[in-house]
Design an enzyme around this catalytic site. Structure first.
Site, PDB file in Angstrom:
ATOM      1  N   TRP A   1       0.837  -1.211   0.000  1.00 24.06           N
ATOM      2  CA  TRP A   1       0.000   0.000   0.000  1.00 24.06           C
ATOM      3  C   TRP A   1       0.873   1.263   0.000  1.00 24.06           C
ATOM      4  O   TRP A   1       1.741   1.418   0.865  1.00 24.06           O
ATOM      5  CB  TRP A   1      -0.890   0.055   1.228  1.00 24.06           C
ATOM      6  CG  TRP A   1      -1.936  -1.008   1.445  1.00 24.06           C
ATOM      7  CD1 TRP A   1      -2.609  -1.195   2.617  1.00 24.06           C
ATOM      8  CD2 TRP A   1      -2.470  -1.973   0.537  1.00 24.06           C
ATOM      9  NE1 TRP A   1      -3.524  -2.220   2.471  1.00 24.06           N
ATOM     10  CE2 TRP A   1      -3.450  -2.731   1.210  1.00 24.06           C
ATOM     11  CE3 TRP A   1      -2.214  -2.297  -0.808  1.00 24.06           C
ATOM     12  CZ2 TRP A   1      -4.175  -3.759   0.609  1.00 24.06           C
ATOM     13  CZ3 TRP A   1      -2.926  -3.334  -1.412  1.00 24.06           C
ATOM     14  CH2 TRP A   1      -3.892  -4.042  -0.700  1.00 24.06           C
TER      15      TRP A   1
ATOM     16  N   ASN B   1      -7.234  -0.623  -4.583  1.00 24.27           N
ATOM     17  CA  ASN B   1      -7.330  -2.008  -4.152  1.00 24.27           C
ATOM     18  C   ASN B   1      -8.779  -2.492  -4.215  1.00 24.27           C
ATOM     19  O   ASN B   1      -9.620  -1.987  -3.485  1.00 24.27           O
ATOM     20  CB  ASN B   1      -6.799  -2.153  -2.724  1.00 24.27           C
ATOM     21  CG  ASN B   1      -7.042  -3.542  -2.157  1.00 24.27           C
ATOM     22  OD1 ASN B   1      -6.732  -4.549  -2.798  1.00 24.27           O
ATOM     23  ND2 ASN B   1      -7.632  -3.611  -0.969  1.00 24.27           N
ATOM     24  N   GLU B   2      -9.071  -3.406  -5.127  1.00 23.86           N
ATOM     25  CA  GLU B   2     -10.386  -4.060  -5.271  1.00 23.86           C
ATOM     26  C   GLU B   2     -11.550  -3.083  -5.477  1.00 23.86           C
ATOM     27  O   GLU B   2     -12.518  -3.062  -4.709  1.00 23.86           O
ATOM     28  CB  GLU B   2     -10.652  -4.988  -4.073  1.00 23.86           C
ATOM     29  CG  GLU B   2      -9.628  -6.103  -3.976  1.00 23.86           C
ATOM     30  CD  GLU B   2      -9.995  -7.211  -2.974  1.00 23.86           C
ATOM     31  OE1 GLU B   2     -10.848  -6.959  -2.095  1.00 23.86           O
ATOM     32  OE2 GLU B   2      -9.444  -8.316  -3.097  1.00 23.86           O
TER      33      GLU B   2
ATOM     34  N   TYR C   1     -10.107 -16.068  -3.828  1.00 22.03           N
ATOM     35  CA  TYR C   1     -10.337 -16.512  -2.445  1.00 22.03           C
ATOM     36  C   TYR C   1     -11.503 -17.487  -2.397  1.00 22.03           C
ATOM     37  O   TYR C   1     -12.586 -17.139  -1.908  1.00 22.03           O
ATOM     38  CB  TYR C   1     -10.643 -15.311  -1.543  1.00 22.03           C
ATOM     39  CG  TYR C   1      -9.472 -14.397  -1.306  1.00 22.03           C
ATOM     40  CD1 TYR C   1      -8.405 -14.809  -0.507  1.00 22.03           C
ATOM     41  CD2 TYR C   1      -9.431 -13.133  -1.870  1.00 22.03           C
ATOM     42  CE1 TYR C   1      -7.326 -13.967  -0.278  1.00 22.03           C
ATOM     43  CE2 TYR C   1      -8.349 -12.285  -1.640  1.00 22.03           C
ATOM     44  CZ  TYR C   1      -7.304 -12.713  -0.850  1.00 22.03           C
ATOM     45  OH  TYR C   1      -6.235 -11.882  -0.619  1.00 22.03           O
TER      46      TYR C   1
ATOM     47  N   GLU D   1      -3.750 -11.527  -5.837  1.00 23.61           N
ATOM     48  CA  GLU D   1      -4.034 -11.965  -4.464  1.00 23.61           C
ATOM     49  C   GLU D   1      -4.633 -13.358  -4.531  1.00 23.61           C
ATOM     50  O   GLU D   1      -5.562 -13.596  -5.301  1.00 23.61           O
ATOM     51  CB  GLU D   1      -5.050 -11.056  -3.743  1.00 23.61           C
ATOM     52  CG  GLU D   1      -4.536  -9.719  -3.302  1.00 23.61           C
ATOM     53  CD  GLU D   1      -5.535  -8.968  -2.400  1.00 23.61           C
ATOM     54  OE1 GLU D   1      -6.392  -9.614  -1.751  1.00 23.61           O
ATOM     55  OE2 GLU D   1      -5.445  -7.734  -2.356  1.00 23.61           O
TER      56      GLU D   1
ATOM     57  N   TRP E   1      -1.293 -13.838  -0.778  1.00 25.23           N
ATOM     58  CA  TRP E   1      -1.738 -13.016   0.357  1.00 25.23           C
ATOM     59  C   TRP E   1      -1.543 -13.851   1.594  1.00 25.23           C
ATOM     60  O   TRP E   1      -2.213 -14.882   1.705  1.00 25.23           O
ATOM     61  CB  TRP E   1      -3.206 -12.608   0.199  1.00 25.23           C
ATOM     62  CG  TRP E   1      -3.634 -11.671   1.281  1.00 25.23           C
ATOM     63  CD1 TRP E   1      -4.153 -12.018   2.502  1.00 25.23           C
ATOM     64  CD2 TRP E   1      -3.567 -10.233   1.263  1.00 25.23           C
ATOM     65  NE1 TRP E   1      -4.407 -10.874   3.236  1.00 25.23           N
ATOM     66  CE2 TRP E   1      -4.060  -9.774   2.507  1.00 25.23           C
ATOM     67  CE3 TRP E   1      -3.134  -9.300   0.313  1.00 25.23           C
ATOM     68  CZ2 TRP E   1      -4.141  -8.416   2.834  1.00 25.23           C
ATOM     69  CZ3 TRP E   1      -3.210  -7.957   0.634  1.00 25.23           C
ATOM     70  CH2 TRP E   1      -3.706  -7.524   1.888  1.00 25.23           C
TER      71      TRP E   1
END
Ligand code: NAG
Ligand code: NAG
Ligand code: NAG
Length: 419
Positions: A86, A201-202, A279, A319, A361
């Site tokens: 980040w 991010n996302e 995920y 990720e 991740w």
């Protein structure tokens, strides 16, 4: 005499240079050519890790910085060549951006340190510029800042629409890209160790499922990034969910509708490569391990095909991971997930396909001070030697694809002859 002076001079220069993170000569700027990354004109694939905490920890000068260094050191020992982290902490506790356009110099020097260490260890960086979610400020903080200036905003999705918020975001992009590193003296926009910028991010925009709001924002912000820095690659930060461009692909979405469109978002001019996240455990709660792994394979395969046939751009799995808090026999299943992702990447890259790397991740140092950052997905090398071996193996075969290019770790010829 002259030779001695020259050798001594070279040695001194190399010492100074390595202190400044310039020991690795081979960290060329990363480019793309169709579906490949190129470094020094050669196809390049990577193996990487997420470590979102690097800047924050590096803002604690003594212990923090040594933890960051030892993490890069361990990553390098495992052959990892890419870290995603980040470049934001907006408002709140120990911010980077305290209020719009106002930066904390200690935190910025933490980021300077991260970049100089990355360079020193031959590890490229993906730097994400803001967060979709509330952690570390995110869109919510930007909205609050605009409200403080009198804007009447009803939803976090106004982040993508409101002119004041967009100006704040653009100013942050400018501040990061034009920052001159206090350790190396190099402006971030000229730093070869930076692999790519990430817009957000996302990103999600659930109040406009047509995808038009997010599409317009990506177009505007990609142009802004490129107007300041046309040297570095840029990606959006997407998880990979499909939208209206190819509606039949939406059956891959597991029912999620987030206002993103993997195809049109990545076709934007200035977006150099695509990303997906994976995920299966959190995306498919209650389903069997077998179902999750089958999904994982088709999720990757589907995006590999799109990157190849439709986008004509490279793809990173930026990720993926598995939580020990959601599963009982974590070790085996986590190993199976990593192996599945790594095999898919390797098969694509070896066959000349677009998938050129994975970024798991997430990597944590085993230090006591890092306990609070454990979230169930953490990989601590000292605690997981068998996973460490799987990661090292992937690094090794990816490096072989690059032409056995441990080249990045070679010292400058000048130093070798000086010796
Ligand atoms: C870029 O890709 C094209 C098509 O695959 C190839 O012909 C060309 O040699 C590549 N250029 C570089 C610099 O690798
Ligand atoms: C704020 O916006 C909402 C919805 O757009 C509107 O209904 C409301 O009247 C506005 N409030 C002010 C103070 O302008
Ligand atoms: C790693 O690679 C070595 C050599 O190719 C192989 O013997 C070993 O089984 C691999 N280990 C894992 C965990 O994949």
């Amino acid at each position: 005499m002259h030779t001695d002076v020259l050798v001594y001079g070279l040695l001194l220069w190399t010492l100074v240079a390595s202190r400044h993170g310039r020991a690795y000569d081979d960290m060329g700027f990363v480019r793309t050519n169709m579906t490949h990354f190129l470094v020094n004109r050669r196809p390049f694939s990577l193996n990487g890790f997420n470590a979102y905490w690097l800047m924050y920890v590096a803002s604690f000068p003594e212990e923090g910085r040594s933890m960051v260094s030892s993490t890069f050191q361990e990553a390098s020992t495992h052959g990892l060549t890419l870290a995603r982290t980040w470049a934001f902490r907006d408002g709140g506790y120990r911010p980077l951006q305290r209020s719009p356009g106002v930066y904390d110099e200690d935190m910025f020097q933490g980021l300077d340190y991260v970049i100089s260490e990355a360079n020193k260890y031959g590890i490229y960086l993906v730097l994400s510029l803001a967060n979709n979610f509330e952690s570390f400020g995110g869109r919510t903080q930007y909205i609050q800042w605009a409200r403080d200036e009198g804007r009447n905003l009803s939803s976090d999705d106004d982040f993508y629409r409101d002119e004041v918020v967009k100006r704040f975001y653009k100013n942050h992009v400018t501040a990061i890209l034009t920052r001159v590193n206090t350790i190396t003296g190099v402006a971030y926009k000229d730093e070869a160790a930076i692999f790519a910028w990430e817009l957000l991010n996302e990103p999600r925009c659930e109040t406009d499922l047509s995808g038009r709001t997010l599409q317009a924002w990506i177009e505007e912000m990609a142009a802004h990034v490129k107007s300041i820095d046309s040297n570095h690659l840029l990606e959006v930060g997407l998880e990979g969910f499909y939208g209206e461009t190819i509606p039949e692909k939406k059956k891959m979405n597991l029912g999620y509708e987030l206002g993103t469109d993997f195809i049109s978002n990545n076709l934007v001019q200035g977006i150099d490569f695509a990303t997906i996240h994976a995920y299966p455990d959190t995306w498919m709660p209650g389903s069997t391990e077998q179902t999750q792994m089958a999904f994982l394979q088709s999720w990757i395969q589907s995006h590999v095909e799109d990157a190849d046939a439709v986008l004509r751009k490279p793809l990173l799995i930026s990720e993926f991971g598995k939580s020990s808090r959601l599963s009982n026999c974590r070790g085996d299943e986590e190993a199976a997930l990593f192996t599945t992702v790594y095999d898919a990447i390797y098969a694509s890259a070896r066959g000349g396909g677009p998938c050129r790397g994975g970024i798991f991740w997430h990597l944590l140092s085993g230090a006591q001070e890092m306990e609070g950052l454990r979230d169930g997905y953490e990989v601590v090398f000292s605690e997981s030697p068998s996973l460490g071996q799987i990661i090292s193996n992937q690094s090794h075969r990816i490096s072989n694809l690059n032409g056995g290019s441990e080249t990045k770790k070679q010292l400058r010829p000048a130093l070798q002859s000086g010796n």
